[in-house]
Design an enzyme around this catalytic site. Structure first.
Site, PDB file in Angstrom:
ATOM      1  CD  GLN A 169     -34.810  10.935   6.544  1.00  0.00           C
ATOM      2  OE1 GLN A 169     -35.917  11.011   6.015  1.00  0.00           O
ATOM      3  NE2 GLN A 169     -34.124   9.808   6.602  1.00  0.00           N
ATOM      4  CD  GLN A 171     -32.790   4.800   6.444  1.00  0.00           C
ATOM      5  OE1 GLN A 171     -33.248   5.453   5.517  1.00  0.00           O
ATOM      6  NE2 GLN A 171     -32.524   3.522   6.364  1.00  0.00           N
ATOM      7  N   PRO A 296     -33.879  15.956   1.930  1.00  0.00           N
ATOM      8  CG  PRO A 296     -32.901  15.142   3.891  1.00  0.00           C
ATOM      9  CD  PRO A 296     -34.114  15.846   3.376  1.00  0.00           C
ATOM     10  N   GLY A 299     -36.722   9.786  -1.369  1.00  0.00           N
ATOM     11  CA  GLY A 299     -37.902   9.411  -0.603  1.00  0.00           C
ATOM     12  C   GLY A 299     -37.458   8.783   0.696  1.00  0.00           C
ATOM     13  CG  MET A 300     -37.520   8.235   5.323  1.00  0.00           C
ATOM     14  SD  MET A 300     -36.034   7.209   5.198  1.00  0.00           S
ATOM     15  CE  MET A 300     -36.455   5.876   6.352  1.00  0.00           C
ATOM     16  CD  GLU A 301     -37.044   3.346   4.015  1.00  0.00           C
ATOM     17  OE1 GLU A 301     -36.801   4.254   3.185  1.00  0.00           O
ATOM     18  OE2 GLU A 301     -36.162   2.702   4.609  1.00  0.00           O
ATOM     19  CG  HIS A 325     -36.444   2.485  -3.351  1.00  0.00           C
ATOM     20  ND1 HIS A 325     -35.327   1.743  -3.646  1.00  0.00           N
ATOM     21  CD2 HIS A 325     -36.269   2.905  -2.073  1.00  0.00           C
ATOM     22  CE1 HIS A 325     -34.527   1.705  -2.591  1.00  0.00           C
ATOM     23  NE2 HIS A 325     -35.094   2.397  -1.624  1.00  0.00           N
ATOM     24  CD  GLU A 326     -38.367   5.605  -0.722  1.00  0.00           C
ATOM     25  OE1 GLU A 326     -37.375   6.055  -1.317  1.00  0.00           O
ATOM     26  OE2 GLU A 326     -38.268   4.919   0.304  1.00  0.00           O
ATOM     27  CG  HIS A 329     -37.929   0.611   1.853  1.00  0.00           C
ATOM     28  ND1 HIS A 329     -36.900  -0.173   2.313  1.00  0.00           N
ATOM     29  CD2 HIS A 329     -37.335   1.617   1.162  1.00  0.00           C
ATOM     30  CE1 HIS A 329     -35.747   0.325   1.917  1.00  0.00           C
ATOM     31  NE2 HIS A 329     -35.977   1.425   1.222  1.00  0.00           N
ATOM     32  CD  GLU A 348     -32.464   1.320   1.450  1.00  0.00           C
ATOM     33  OE1 GLU A 348     -32.887   2.082   2.321  1.00  0.00           O
ATOM     34  OE2 GLU A 348     -33.083   1.146   0.372  1.00  0.00           O
ATOM     35  CG  ASP A 403     -26.495  10.873   8.254  1.00  0.00           C
ATOM     36  OD1 ASP A 403     -26.625  11.662   9.207  1.00  0.00           O
ATOM     37  OD2 ASP A 403     -27.354  10.030   7.962  1.00  0.00           O
ATOM     38  CE1 TYR A 411     -29.065   2.902  -0.447  1.00  0.00           C
ATOM     39  CE2 TYR A 411     -31.236   2.721  -1.431  1.00  0.00           C
ATOM     40  CZ  TYR A 411     -30.388   3.263  -0.489  1.00  0.00           C
ATOM     41  OH  TYR A 411     -30.882   4.174   0.421  1.00  0.00           O
ATOM     42  NE  ARG A 585     -33.349  12.351  -5.060  1.00  0.00           N
ATOM     43  CZ  ARG A 585     -33.986  11.746  -6.064  1.00  0.00           C
ATOM     44  NH1 ARG A 585     -34.665  12.473  -6.956  1.00  0.00           N
ATOM     45  NH2 ARG A 585     -33.936  10.431  -6.190  1.00  0.00           N
ATOM     46  CE  LYS A 587     -30.075   9.461  -8.141  1.00  0.00           C
ATOM     47  NZ  LYS A 587     -31.281   8.837  -8.708  1.00  0.00           N
TER      48      LYS A 587
HETATM   49  C1  LIG Z   1     -23.861   1.977   4.994  1.00  0.00           C
HETATM   50  C2  LIG Z   1     -24.588   3.092   5.598  1.00  0.00           C
HETATM   51  C3  LIG Z   1     -25.422   2.598   6.734  1.00  0.00           C
HETATM   52  C4  LIG Z   1     -26.467   3.241   7.136  1.00  0.00           C
HETATM   53  C5  LIG Z   1     -26.899   4.483   6.451  1.00  0.00           C
HETATM   54  C6  LIG Z   1     -28.379   4.651   6.617  1.00  0.00           C
HETATM   55  C7  LIG Z   1     -28.960   5.796   6.377  1.00  0.00           C
HETATM   56  C8  LIG Z   1     -28.179   6.998   5.980  1.00  0.00           C
HETATM   57  C9  LIG Z   1     -28.972   8.259   6.118  1.00  0.00           C
HETATM   58  O1  LIG Z   1     -28.247   9.307   5.552  1.00  0.00           O
HETATM   59  C10 LIG Z   1     -30.356   8.190   5.517  1.00  0.00           C
HETATM   60  C11 LIG Z   1     -30.594   7.759   4.290  1.00  0.00           C
HETATM   61  C12 LIG Z   1     -31.934   7.787   3.773  1.00  0.00           C
HETATM   62  C13 LIG Z   1     -32.176   7.381   2.511  1.00  0.00           C
HETATM   63  C14 LIG Z   1     -33.500   7.510   1.997  1.00  0.00           C
HETATM   64  C15 LIG Z   1     -33.812   7.139   0.761  1.00  0.00           C
HETATM   65  C16 LIG Z   1     -32.874   6.388  -0.141  1.00  0.00           C
HETATM   66  O2  LIG Z   1     -33.420   5.095  -0.332  1.00  0.00           O
HETATM   67  C17 LIG Z   1     -32.668   7.076  -1.505  1.00  0.00           C
HETATM   68  C18 LIG Z   1     -31.484   7.982  -1.449  1.00  0.00           C
HETATM   69  C19 LIG Z   1     -31.043   8.413  -2.847  1.00  0.00           C
HETATM   70  C20 LIG Z   1     -32.096   9.317  -3.490  1.00  0.00           C
HETATM   71  O3  LIG Z   1     -32.178  10.515  -3.133  1.00  0.00           O
HETATM   72  O4  LIG Z   1     -32.841   8.827  -4.322  1.00  0.00           O
HETATM   73 ZN   LIG Z   2     -34.517   2.629   0.312  1.00  0.00          ZN
END
Ligand SMILES: CC/C=C\C/C=C\C[C@@H](O)/C=C/C=C/C=C\[C@@H](O)CCCC(=O)O
Ligand SMILES: [Zn+2]
Length: 634
Positions: A169, A171, A296, A299-301, A325-326, A329, A348, A403, A411, A585, A587
């Site tokens: 992962q 991002q 965690p 999804g991740m795109e 959503h994914e 992206h 986002e 993170d 979003y 997860r 969230k």
């Molecule tokens: C303002 C914060 C700037 C950058 C943060 C970027 C990434 C943070 C890192 O923890 C990764 C995030 C990945 C997110 C992946 C999918 C999301 O679109 C959905 C998250 C919520 C869910 O579980 O549905």
């Molecule tokens: Zn996203």
């Protein structure tokens, strides 16, 4: 507001041409109080991207489950941007570097390299002295067993319980924990990879996966389109494949394969509907990989292969907005990319807007309005409950861990802003704008300022009587929501308010409420609208009438467990522990652990967390440990 704690600019770190290794970000080097972050500067990378640009990566890694390491070689094709002959500085975190060679073609010679000082958030810079004519760097290395961007799963953490599993992962800034590179979204690279695995397992990547590839322990991949490093992804497990449409299919353990393919069977239609409006899908195939429950995120795109949590396989397609959503992206984020993590809302906010449009196209108006209304409520919640998180979209992340700053704001506030633009100029005109925007910036990484400049040159010129430059600045750079912003509503929700109130007033018994055709959205709306406190009798009545503690819809279960925690409703606590232990997860985990801590149940939170953490992803351990033990409140 923006954080004034700041890293020195990447120029300071990256261009250190001292003989010694580059100085790690020195937190003491505060920028002048109140100084705005410089647009286009990535404060989360040591890479000297003004001196060199990596253009291509050839990766050859062996997956060693016994030592929990990936080891092999990363070959970087490097373009020199000036004749200053500065060292090449790359991002790493926890990598053991065995040897570095540099040169061109087959002429590769060992070169001097050194590791800088480790920074808590950014990892460790790797400085490489390059011969003047070098166009290639070959780095032999291995990852650390606790690499922040890799989760190694034991067989019992998988569906099949027979084989181990690993996934990455990246991002936002975790690619550097499994590949030494310029780990910044402003840099786009193509890549090829050879991945060597135990024979009984299959490797897949954010690249051209071949479901027919023989399970012989060696897998070759190509990603011919230039992507940012956070979209490099790998998974290895006992995976099988099932097609869903001409360009779509699902990879999963066999125990999940049929249920996943049925749940996500509308993916091909989503893909076709999106490219009809926003331009051709540039990535060839769009497949899904179903991860173990410790994944965690929802999804991740990752391009060509979105990584998906199994917690959205609900059996009724109620949670497939995540797939939309994914997929979205593939245009917003993967095709047009935020150039730094300050600009995350470009990924986002646009994607959330596109998600709502896809859901309307495939599932109709009512679903669209409910998704929009729930998104609005999530935004209000974060604006109220998370004062530690900026309310602006172009978040100043200097000195902060991406993170930790992650929230609904980029979003939902981003999406609401775009919705307002659509409302003001008309949907057809706005879709034309988006189509032009994606084409204009395809395969580029852009900043918020680039977007505002483009808006000034397009929409603000075309519709000067409908749009206001000052209001646009307010949306992006000021806290809160501008006066008169749209407030999406849903009739399917509004009719629930009196129902909830009649129950609260004791005028109707829970068991007499007709919930027959309620979707998960309506359950979530009904439960999330409950008052802070309910009596034990009220909680018992709800639970007995609707079987909430036993709900197998993870979104409904989450909303109910949030109510149970703030009311200390003990009959739900066995499910709470099972939920927090069995799912990774964030969230769901972060709000529940935060709720336990904030309601004086921190000891229970610690016990559950300590018992569950061996099964959590490193990122999940980090962010929830900070909530429970009060750590890095950057
Ligand atoms: C303002 C914060 C700037 C950058 C943060 C970027 C990434 C943070 C890192 O923890 C990764 C995030 C990945 C997110 C992946 C999918 C999301 O679109 C959905 C998250 C919520 C869910 O579980 O549905
Ligand atoms: Zn996203």
């Amino acid at each position: 507001g923006g954080c004034s704690k700041s890293e020195p600019t990447s120029e300071t770190q990256a261009n250190s041409d001292s003989a010694a290794a580059p100085q790690a970000a020195d937190p003491a080097q505060k920028s002048a109080a109140g100084e705005m972050p410089k647009s286009g500067v990535d404060y989360h990378s040591f890479a000297n991207t003004d001196d060199y640009r990596v253009q291509h990566l050839d990766l050859d890694l062996t997956v060693d489950f016994s030592r929990k390491v990936l080891e092999g070689e990363a070959q970087l094709q490097v373009k020199r941007l000036n004749d200053k002959n500065k060292p090449l500085i790359l991002d790493t975190r926890g990598l053991e570097i065995d040897a570095v060679k540099a040169g061109h073609g087959d002429k590769m010679e060992p070169v001097k390299f050194s590791m800088g000082e480790k920074d808590d958030h950014l990892g460790t810079p790797l400085k490489i002295n390059l011969p003047k004519n070098a166009t290639k760097v070959a780095i032999q290395y291995r990852t650390s067993p606790d690499a922040s961007g890799v989760q190694w799963l034991e067989p019992q953490q998988t569906a099949g319980k027979a084989h181990p599993f690993l996934f990455t992962q990246a991002q936002a800034i975790h690619a550097r924990s499994f590949v030494p590179l310029q780990d910044s979204p402003k840099v786009r690279i193509t890549y090829n990879a050879t991945i060597r695995t135990p024979k009984e397992l299959r490797a897949v990547m954010s690249a051209n996966n071949d479901p027919q590839a023989e399970k012989d322990g060696v897998y070759e991949f190509e990603m011919p389109q230039p992507i940012p490093s956070y979209l490099i992804a790998l998974a290895v497990g006992d995976l099988e494949f099932k097609p869903m449409g001409e360009r779509t299919g699902v990879y999963a353990e066999k125990e999940l394969l049929d249920a996943a393919a049925a749940e996500f069977e509308d993916t091909e239609s989503m893909l076709e509907a999106t490219e009809e409006v926003y331009g051709p899908y540039r990535w060839d195939r769009y497949d899904l990989l179903i991860l173990p429950p410790s994944f965690p995120f929802g999804g991740m795109e990752n391009p060509r292969l979105s990584f998906i949590t199994p917690t959205v396989i609900a059996g009724d397609k109620s949670l497939v907005a995540l797939i939309a959503h994914e997929l979205a992206h593939s245009w917003s984020g993967n095709l047009v990319t935020n150039a730094s993590w300050r600009d995350l809302w470009l990924n986002e906010g646009f994607t959330t807007y596109l998600t709502n449009r896809i859901m309307q196209n495939i599932y109709g108006d009512e679903r669209y309005k409910m998704e929009m209304a729930l998104g609005y409520d999530d935004l209000q919640l974060d604006l109220k409950d998370r004062p530690d998180i900026d309310e602006i979209m172009a978040i100043d992340l200097r000195g902060r861990d991406p993170d930790e700053v992650f929230s609904n704001i980029p979003y939902e506030k981003g999406s609401l802003f775009l919705y307002e633009l659509e409302q003001k100029i008309g949907r057809e005109n706005f879709d034309q704008f988006l189509l032009d925007y994606f084409n204009n910036f395809s395969f580029q990484s852009i900043t918020t300022e680039d977007f505002v400049k483009y808006l000034n040159e397009t929409l603000l010129k075309q519709y000067p009587d409908k749009l206001d430059a000052e209001r646009i600045q307010q949306w992006i750079f000021e806290p809160g929501i501008p006066e008169g912003a749209p407030h999406p509503q849903s009739d399917a929700f509004s009719k629930l308010d009196p129902v909830r109130q009649q129950w609260l007033d004791g005028k109707v018994a829970a068991q007499d409420i007709d919930t027959g055709d309620w979707t998960f959205h309506q359950w979530k709306y009904f439960l999330d609208g409950m008052p802070e406190k309910l009596s034990e009798a009220q909680l018992k009545e709800l639970d007995e009438a609707f079987g909430l503690t036993a709900s197998q819809n993870n979104e409904v279960a989450f909303s109910w467990l949030m109510i149970a925690v703030r009311n200390n409703y003990q009959p739900a606590y066995q499910r709470l522990e099972q939920f927090l232990t069995g799912i990774g997860r964030n969230k769901f985990l972060r709000p529940l652990y935060r709720n336990l801590v904030e309601t004086g149940q921190g000891d229970l939170a610690k016990r559950i967390f300590e018992n569950a953490k061996s099964g959590y992803h490193p990122l999940t351990v980090k962010v929830n440990s900070n909530i429970i033990y009060g750590g890095d409140s950057n």
